[in-house]
Design a protein around this motif. Structure first.
Motif, PDB file in Angstrom:
ATOM      1  N   GLY A  49       0.772  -1.222   0.000  1.00 53.95           N
ATOM      2  CA  GLY A  49       0.000   0.000   0.000  1.00 53.95           C
ATOM      3  C   GLY A  49       0.810   1.282   0.000  1.00 53.95           C
ATOM      4  O   GLY A  49       0.264   2.349   0.302  1.00 53.95           O
ATOM      5  N   THR A 353     -18.649  -1.256   4.954  1.00 53.98           N
ATOM      6  CA  THR A 353     -18.405  -0.481   6.171  1.00 53.98           C
ATOM      7  C   THR A 353     -19.696  -0.080   6.865  1.00 53.98           C
ATOM      8  O   THR A 353     -19.659   0.412   7.989  1.00 53.98           O
ATOM      9  CB  THR A 353     -17.606   0.783   5.830  1.00 53.98           C
ATOM     10  OG1 THR A 353     -18.310   1.553   4.840  1.00 53.98           O
ATOM     11  CG2 THR A 353     -16.236   0.414   5.282  1.00 53.98           C
ATOM     12  N   HIS A 405      -7.432   1.473  -1.615  1.00 55.60           N
ATOM     13  CA  HIS A 405      -6.353   1.072  -0.716  1.00 55.60           C
ATOM     14  C   HIS A 405      -6.850   0.010   0.256  1.00 55.60           C
ATOM     15  O   HIS A 405      -8.051  -0.077   0.559  1.00 55.60           O
ATOM     16  CB  HIS A 405      -5.834   2.299   0.028  1.00 55.60           C
ATOM     17  CG  HIS A 405      -4.558   2.062   0.765  1.00 55.60           C
ATOM     18  ND1 HIS A 405      -4.521   1.707   2.101  1.00 55.60           N
ATOM     19  CD2 HIS A 405      -3.266   2.135   0.355  1.00 55.60           C
ATOM     20  CE1 HIS A 405      -3.264   1.574   2.488  1.00 55.60           C
ATOM     21  NE2 HIS A 405      -2.488   1.810   1.444  1.00 55.60           N
ATOM     22  N   SER A 407      -6.652  -0.131   3.328  1.00 59.14           N
ATOM     23  CA  SER A 407      -7.231   0.439   4.540  1.00 59.14           C
ATOM     24  C   SER A 407      -8.655   0.926   4.333  1.00 59.14           C
ATOM     25  O   SER A 407      -9.386   1.129   5.296  1.00 59.14           O
ATOM     26  CB  SER A 407      -6.370   1.600   5.034  1.00 59.14           C
ATOM     27  OG  SER A 407      -6.357   2.666   4.087  1.00 59.14           O
ATOM     28  N   SER A 409      -9.456   3.864   3.317  1.00 56.91           N
ATOM     29  CA  SER A 409      -9.524   5.305   3.538  1.00 56.91           C
ATOM     30  C   SER A 409      -8.888   6.113   2.422  1.00 56.91           C
ATOM     31  O   SER A 409      -8.911   7.340   2.459  1.00 56.91           O
ATOM     32  CB  SER A 409      -8.827   5.667   4.862  1.00 56.91           C
ATOM     33  OG  SER A 409      -7.467   5.260   4.849  1.00 56.91           O
ATOM     34  N   SER A 486      -8.561  11.013  -0.244  1.00 59.45           N
ATOM     35  CA  SER A 486      -8.821  10.511   1.095  1.00 59.45           C
ATOM     36  C   SER A 486     -10.326  10.433   1.307  1.00 59.45           C
ATOM     37  O   SER A 486     -11.075  11.331   0.895  1.00 59.45           O
ATOM     38  CB  SER A 486      -8.195  11.430   2.154  1.00 59.45           C
ATOM     39  OG  SER A 486      -8.801  12.710   2.136  1.00 59.45           O
TER      40      SER A 486
END
Length: 506
Positions: A49, A353, A405, A407, A409, A486
């Motif tokens: 990443g 999520t 990504h 993560s 985020s 982001s």
């Protein structure tokens, strides 16, 4: 269901990387404004990443290492970071597939490798960070796709793998690559076959031929003469490995490969059983019932749980979701994406999520410069409308690459496409000339013969046709960019939406 917000944190508008293109002899106004003839085609994250790999229409593979402080930068003007590639790999021919090392680690140089498959060339294993200086552009070359390639010695590949036709001894086209964990082997897709190569020790000079060749077609048992063909016929254009599920780390999971072809066929193959075919089927009937179109599978994506398969086609207005738990039936159709183009528009998945909705998320690029998101995929059947979308590129600039990504985020997107503005100019000029000739013919004197006016029209029509053949439409790139976003939770305010769009408005 709250819509998250995207904040632009980094961007790049240079698809050529360290190898700038020389301007063509037929320069135009768009070239003087700093735009190039190439655009970003795809983007992928490294396994750790930290790095982005991009491919461009000018046969270049760029490697971008993102700073560790990317999300914590404190600038007065809050402007996005301008990305500069740490390395650029110049390929001799166009490539349809690249595959970064599945155990890539920025702190371990031995893992920093990438596979490339160029047209009429063997598969090459390159180091991701080349130490060679970039070449100087040559003004004598008419084709900017090969600028400086002959006078610049590219680094030798670390290893070479060949897939050759036995009768003609030509290189078979490699249209898809799959290099999955643990990384000892990789899979290549070609015409009516899959090839498995051993890449565990390329420094020992082991065999560069496949250790296993899986034929995706075969003679039908109902025809003794072998006239019938069963299986998955066509060029394998998409490959995806089933992810490991819970409790599968002992070797019981992650062995089924989902393959797709340009002829709209899908197939499941078990690599733990010497590539045995598990199932094959065609998606044309399902796409026809869903009324989403489609002209060939360009991507297959497994859900994070490994139960569902997302099928992405070219010239399709939606994505198909199949439930592969025994029945291999069509579960849902994801509608709402503008994807009616031959250009590759990739998609990505991420575990859901939203606890209230469940399922998983699908993020897909669109032709109109947007990224479309579906939430709760796998929890409902039938037609599923999109949850929300984001403007990530200029309007009319196709989003060819969408990569989430690990993560969840950070999102990486790349946009760009060719356009032919001269087509509209020629049509308008042609209509104007026809109207002018018509008005002139009405005002001519009575003594003028009809044969003379007819000959003038024939000459003008012939001159326009010759002019069209001599000067074909010039393809231009109005916008291309690589963007890193982001992702933050919460509803997006109207002012924030405009602020995000400012950097790429044209």
């Amino acid at each position: 269901m709250e819509k998250p917000s995207l904040n632009l944190v980094a961007t790049s508008t240079n698809p050529d990387g360290l190898f700038p293109s020389a301007p063509k002899k037929t320069t135009k106004t768009y070239q003087s404004s700093g735009q190039t003839d190439s655009f970003f085609k795809s983007v992928e994250w490294s396994a750790d990443g930290t790095t982005l790999f991009t491919s461009s229409s000018s046969n270049r593979i760029n490697t971008f290492v993102l700073p560790s402080t990317l999300l914590s930068r404190q600038d007065d003007d809050n402007s996005p970071l301008t990305l500069t590639p740490q390395s650029t790999l110049y390929l001799p021919e166009p490539t349809a597939a690249i595959a970064p090392c599945p155990y890539f680690a920025l702190e371990q140089p031995s893992t920093q490798c990438i596979l490339t498959a160029s047209t009429d060339h063997p598969i090459h294993l390159h180091h991701a960070f080349s130490s060679q200086p970039p070449p100087s552009p040559s003004q004598d070359d008419d084709d900017d796709s090969t600028v400086g390639f002959r006078e610049h010695q590219q680094p030798r590949p670390l290893a070479t793998f060949r897939l050759i036709h036995a009768e003609t001894e030509r290189y078979l086209p490699i249209t898809s690559l799959l290099w999955s964990f643990p990384g000892t082997h990789f899979l290549a897709g070609s015409t009516n076959c899959l090839a498995l190569f051993d890449v565990s020790r390329p420094d020992l000079g082991l065999s560069d031929t496949p250790v296993l060749t899986i034929k995706t077609t075969g003679p039908s048992s109902r025809h003794k003469s072998g006239g019938g063909v069963v299986g998955m016929k066509g060029t394998v254009s998409a490959l995806a490995m089933q992810p490991l599920g819970l409790g599968d780390y002992g070797g019981g999971g992650g062995n089924v490969v989902a393959a797709g072809t340009w002829t709209r066929n899908l197939g499941l193959y078990d690599l733990h059983r010497a590539g045995a075919c598990v199932a094959t089927w065609n998606v044309s009937q399902a796409a026809s019932l869903a009324k989403i179109g489609g002209r060939g599978v360009l991507q297959t994506v497994w859900s994070p749980c490994g139960r569902y398969l997302v099928v992405n086609e070219r010239e399709s207005k939606g994505l198909l979701v199949y439930d592969l738990r025994g029945t291999h039936r069509l579960l849902a159709c994801l509608n709402g994406r503008d994807g009616e183009t031959n250009q590759r528009l990739s998609s990505d998945v991420f575990p859901g999520t939203n606890e209230e909705v469940g399922g998983f998320e699908v993020w897909a690029g669109a032709r109109d410069g947007k990224v479309v998101v579906w939430e709760g995929v796998g929890m409902s059947e039938g037609s599923v409308e999109m949850s929300y979308d984001f403007e990530v590129g200029a309007r009319g600039s196709a989003v060819g690459g969408t990569a989430m990504h690990m993560s969840g985020s950070v999102l990486a997107t790349c946009s760009g496409s060719w356009k032919f503005p001269d087509d509209e100019d020629d049509e308008s000029s042609g209509s104007e000339s026809e109207s002018e000739s018509g008005s002139e013919s009405d005002d001519v004197e009575s003594g003028t013969s009809s044969s003379e006016s007819g000959s003038e029209e024939d000459e003008s029509r012939t001159s326009r046709q010759q002019r069209g053949r001599a000067r074909p439409p010039q393809a231009v790139v109005e916008e291309t960019s690589l963007k890193v976003w982001s992702i933050t939770a919460g509803n997006m305010a109207e002012s924030g939406h405009q602020e995000v769009n400012e950097p790429y408005e044209t």
